[in-house]
Write a protein that holds these residues in place. Sequence first.
Motif, PDB file in Angstrom:
ATOM      1  N   ILE A  96      67.500  66.867  30.840  1.00 50.55           N
ATOM      2  CA  ILE A  96      68.703  67.296  30.118  1.00 50.55           C
ATOM      3  C   ILE A  96      69.389  68.424  30.872  1.00 50.55           C
ATOM      4  N   GLN A  97      70.672  68.265  31.098  1.00 51.43           N
ATOM      5  CA  GLN A  97      71.510  69.332  31.640  1.00 51.43           C
ATOM      6  C   GLN A  97      72.672  69.539  30.670  1.00 51.43           C
ATOM      7  N   SER A  98      73.019  70.781  30.416  1.00 42.55           N
ATOM      8  CA  SER A  98      74.044  71.025  29.403  1.00 42.55           C
ATOM      9  C   SER A  98      74.900  72.236  29.762  1.00 42.55           C
ATOM     10  N   LYS A  99      76.034  72.302  29.106  1.00 36.42           N
ATOM     11  CA  LYS A  99      76.927  73.449  29.260  1.00 36.42           C
ATOM     12  C   LYS A  99      77.617  73.717  27.923  1.00 36.42           C
ATOM     13  N   THR A 100      77.763  74.986  27.604  1.00 38.29           N
ATOM     14  CA  THR A 100      78.383  75.390  26.346  1.00 38.29           C
ATOM     15  C   THR A 100      79.820  75.840  26.594  1.00 38.29           C
ATOM     16  N   TYR A 101      80.699  75.420  25.713  1.00 38.35           N
ATOM     17  CA  TYR A 101      82.128  75.757  25.821  1.00 38.35           C
ATOM     18  C   TYR A 101      82.597  76.435  24.537  1.00 38.35           C
ATOM     19  N   LEU A 102      83.543  77.329  24.683  1.00 40.41           N
ATOM     20  CA  LEU A 102      84.087  78.067  23.545  1.00 40.41           C
ATOM     21  C   LEU A 102      85.311  77.349  22.990  1.00 40.41           C
ATOM     22  N   ILE A 103      85.454  77.393  21.673  1.00 41.10           N
ATOM     23  CA  ILE A 103      86.683  76.923  21.029  1.00 41.10           C
ATOM     24  C   ILE A 103      87.467  78.154  20.566  1.00 41.10           C
ATOM     25  N   PRO A 104      88.577  78.484  21.210  1.00 46.91           N
ATOM     26  CA  PRO A 104      89.357  79.668  20.808  1.00 46.91           C
ATOM     27  C   PRO A 104      89.848  79.534  19.364  1.00 46.91           C
ATOM     28  N   GLN A 105      90.013  80.645  18.695  1.00 47.26           N
ATOM     29  CA  GLN A 105      90.433  80.619  17.297  1.00 47.26           C
ATOM     30  C   GLN A 105      91.804  79.967  17.130  1.00 47.26           C
ATOM     31  N   THR A 106      92.655  80.121  18.130  1.00 49.57           N
ATOM     32  CA  THR A 106      93.977  79.493  18.041  1.00 49.57           C
ATOM     33  C   THR A 106      93.856  77.975  17.935  1.00 49.57           C
ATOM     34  N   ILE A 107      92.842  77.410  18.606  1.00 48.01           N
ATOM     35  CA  ILE A 107      92.610  75.965  18.528  1.00 48.01           C
ATOM     36  C   ILE A 107      91.935  75.603  17.209  1.00 48.01           C
ATOM     37  N   MET A 108      91.020  76.454  16.729  1.00 48.50           N
ATOM     38  CA  MET A 108      90.361  76.211  15.436  1.00 48.50           C
ATOM     39  C   MET A 108      91.377  76.144  14.298  1.00 48.50           C
ATOM     40  N   LEU A 109      92.468  76.876  14.452  1.00 46.10           N
ATOM     41  CA  LEU A 109      93.482  76.945  13.394  1.00 46.10           C
ATOM     42  C   LEU A 109      94.731  76.148  13.759  1.00 46.10           C
ATOM     43  N   GLY A 110      94.656  75.379  14.854  1.00 43.31           N
ATOM     44  CA  GLY A 110      95.825  74.632  15.320  1.00 43.31           C
ATOM     45  C   GLY A 110      95.847  73.206  14.807  1.00 43.31           C
ATOM     46  N   THR A 111      96.140  72.280  15.689  1.00 41.58           N
ATOM     47  CA  THR A 111      96.228  70.869  15.301  1.00 41.58           C
ATOM     48  C   THR A 111      94.993  70.114  15.793  1.00 41.58           C
ATOM     49  N   GLY A 112      94.766  68.956  15.196  1.00 43.97           N
ATOM     50  CA  GLY A 112      93.677  68.113  15.646  1.00 43.97           C
ATOM     51  C   GLY A 112      93.855  67.672  17.082  1.00 43.97           C
ATOM     52  N   THR A 113      95.088  67.410  17.478  1.00 45.15           N
ATOM     53  CA  THR A 113      95.370  67.005  18.854  1.00 45.15           C
ATOM     54  C   THR A 113      94.938  68.092  19.825  1.00 45.15           C
ATOM     55  N   GLN A 114      95.259  69.354  19.501  1.00 47.30           N
ATOM     56  CA  GLN A 114      94.856  70.460  20.378  1.00 47.30           C
ATOM     57  C   GLN A 114      93.336  70.565  20.472  1.00 47.30           C
ATOM     58  N   LEU A 115      92.659  70.407  19.334  1.00 43.10           N
ATOM     59  CA  LEU A 115      91.206  70.513  19.320  1.00 43.10           C
ATOM     60  C   LEU A 115      90.561  69.434  20.190  1.00 43.10           C
ATOM     61  N   PHE A 116      90.916  68.188  19.941  1.00 45.76           N
ATOM     62  CA  PHE A 116      90.251  67.105  20.666  1.00 45.76           C
ATOM     63  C   PHE A 116      90.697  67.032  22.122  1.00 45.76           C
ATOM     64  N   CYS A 166      92.037  72.672  11.417  1.00 39.31           N
ATOM     65  CA  CYS A 166      92.891  71.870  12.293  1.00 39.31           C
ATOM     66  C   CYS A 166      93.641  70.812  11.491  1.00 39.31           C
ATOM     67  N   GLU A 167      94.953  70.795  11.644  1.00 36.20           N
ATOM     68  CA  GLU A 167      95.783  69.842  10.913  1.00 36.20           C
ATOM     69  C   GLU A 167      95.622  68.435  11.478  1.00 36.20           C
ATOM     70  N   GLY A 168      95.774  67.454  10.597  1.00 44.69           N
ATOM     71  CA  GLY A 168      95.805  66.068  11.033  1.00 44.69           C
ATOM     72  C   GLY A 168      94.452  65.453  11.312  1.00 44.69           C
ATOM     73  N   VAL A 169      93.378  66.046  10.793  1.00 47.76           N
ATOM     74  CA  VAL A 169      92.041  65.511  11.046  1.00 47.76           C
ATOM     75  C   VAL A 169      91.372  65.020   9.765  1.00 47.76           C
ATOM     76  N   VAL A 170      91.566  65.743   8.660  1.00 40.82           N
ATOM     77  CA  VAL A 170      90.947  65.343   7.390  1.00 40.82           C
ATOM     78  C   VAL A 170      91.387  63.922   7.018  1.00 40.82           C
ATOM     79  N   GLY A 171      90.395  63.082   6.729  1.00 46.71           N
ATOM     80  CA  GLY A 171      90.675  61.691   6.388  1.00 46.71           C
ATOM     81  C   GLY A 171      90.786  60.769   7.585  1.00 46.71           C
ATOM     82  N   GLU A 172      90.705  61.332   8.790  1.00 47.18           N
ATOM     83  CA  GLU A 172      90.827  60.535  10.010  1.00 47.18           C
ATOM     84  C   GLU A 172      89.460  60.286  10.640  1.00 47.18           C
ATOM     85  N   ASP A 173      89.386  59.232  11.450  1.00 53.03           N
ATOM     86  CA  ASP A 173      88.167  58.880  12.161  1.00 53.03           C
ATOM     87  C   ASP A 173      88.028  59.802  13.370  1.00 53.03           C
TER      88      ASP A 173
END
Length: 476
Positions: A96-116, A166-173
């Motif tokens: 197993i090799q792995s790397k951790t990435y940060l999700i900035p708060q602006t993305i946490m509170l932004g849109t689903g498109t920005q998050l994904f 994140c907007e546009g994610v609830v109810g989506e696959d």
Amino acid sequence: MPATNEQLSKYEKIEAIVKGFKLPAAAYKRAMTLLNQELNNGLKSQKSNATVLSMFPTFVRSTPDGSEKGEFLALDLGGTNFRVLLVRLNGQEIDIQSKTYLIPQTIMLGTGTQLFDHIAECIGKFVAEHDLISHQLPLGFTFSFPCHQEGLAKAKLSHWTKGFRCEGVVGEDICQLLHEALKRRTNCKVEIVAVVNDAVGTLMSAAHGDRNCEIGIILGTGCNACYMERLDNVHTWNKEEKDFQPKQVIINTEWGAFGDNGCLDFMRTEFDREVDTFSVNPSKQTHEKMISGMYMGEIVRLVLERLTHDQLLFRSVDRECALFERGRFYTKYVSEIESDTDEFFRHTKQVLDDMQVENYTTEDCKIVKYVCTLVSARAAFLAAAGLSTLINRLNKQDMTIAVDGSLYRFHPRFHNLMCLKIKELVKPGLKFRLSLSHDGSGKGAALTAAVSLRLRNLKNVEENGFTQPEMVSVKA
């Protein structure tokens, strides 16, 4: 030295306050009977309004059999950080090799498109760093938010938690959203083949090295369990799918909701009811609130507050100290206090200092530790009763239970308490062991992806007599 009448009266008063946590074996056996009824009700195709357990089929049909080989990606998303993992399987060998990435708060509170898009870009960088751009990479996705799963790689977000909005994610696959982002932002050949929660990942990770593992439990901030159920008992399952092997599926019980219909009220104390009243979800997750790390510390604090109010503890405490602040007594304090093994109470004193309690006595430390032992023992026994229900239900001679979560990992007595109670509650002759699962959220997701491809190929052979070419091309 014999206790004086005054001392005896004091301890009798303390016992009267905490007696609700000292439940007889009959109470746990009653809880087992009730839980088994709820498990059966949740598996019915026509569920009554009184049914409280979701009993979601996870679409994971098998644990690893040791034949899994190849390169797999895993994505572990459940908070402000997420991990991308490269898991190389060769039978029982695993790298197993792995790397951790940060999700900035602006993305946490932004849109689903920005998050994904952000997640996809990080996956693309990870794949490029490991020189895998041209490789066909199946991906297992651990998504630790409430979802309604409709397929092995199809899960719709019910609602955000943990500070995400994140907007546009609830109810989506969420798998479809990630797939589209990967197409937009990378040129990787990544196929999302499985999405799992942490309980399933825990089970799958442990099962890789132990074929007797068919139960997984999370004992951390929350509490949940999953287990392997026969398809004949899953009346919510598509009948056509029952024709294909294997005739089983892992069920996500969501047993934190056990008792939401009032059936566990006979076990609840006044302190449980107060925790529930002031929680963000009153009348919900009754079982979880009596066990998990999110609530255990607060139950202890409420008992200590009551004892102090009745002048049975901390006679000269400042009423402005943190002991009287809701949520301030953390569950990690319970684990630390129960780590004290001598008369010096070093950890207990550190906790009381942190709580700004002054002028406490050695007797106060003894009482604080006693309260912690009672509250955590009830939690361990109730978790054990739940596992005993599943062990008896599966009725196999030798059973391994995969366990993960901070409460189980760090509490010094939780493992032993659970084992003692399970031995008392399971059917005679049934053997079990509790196994700490390593990296279920990462390794378990990758293993789920590997198993899903093996079963997909098996199904293609059963239906058409051939194996899918693109699955053969997965690099070993």
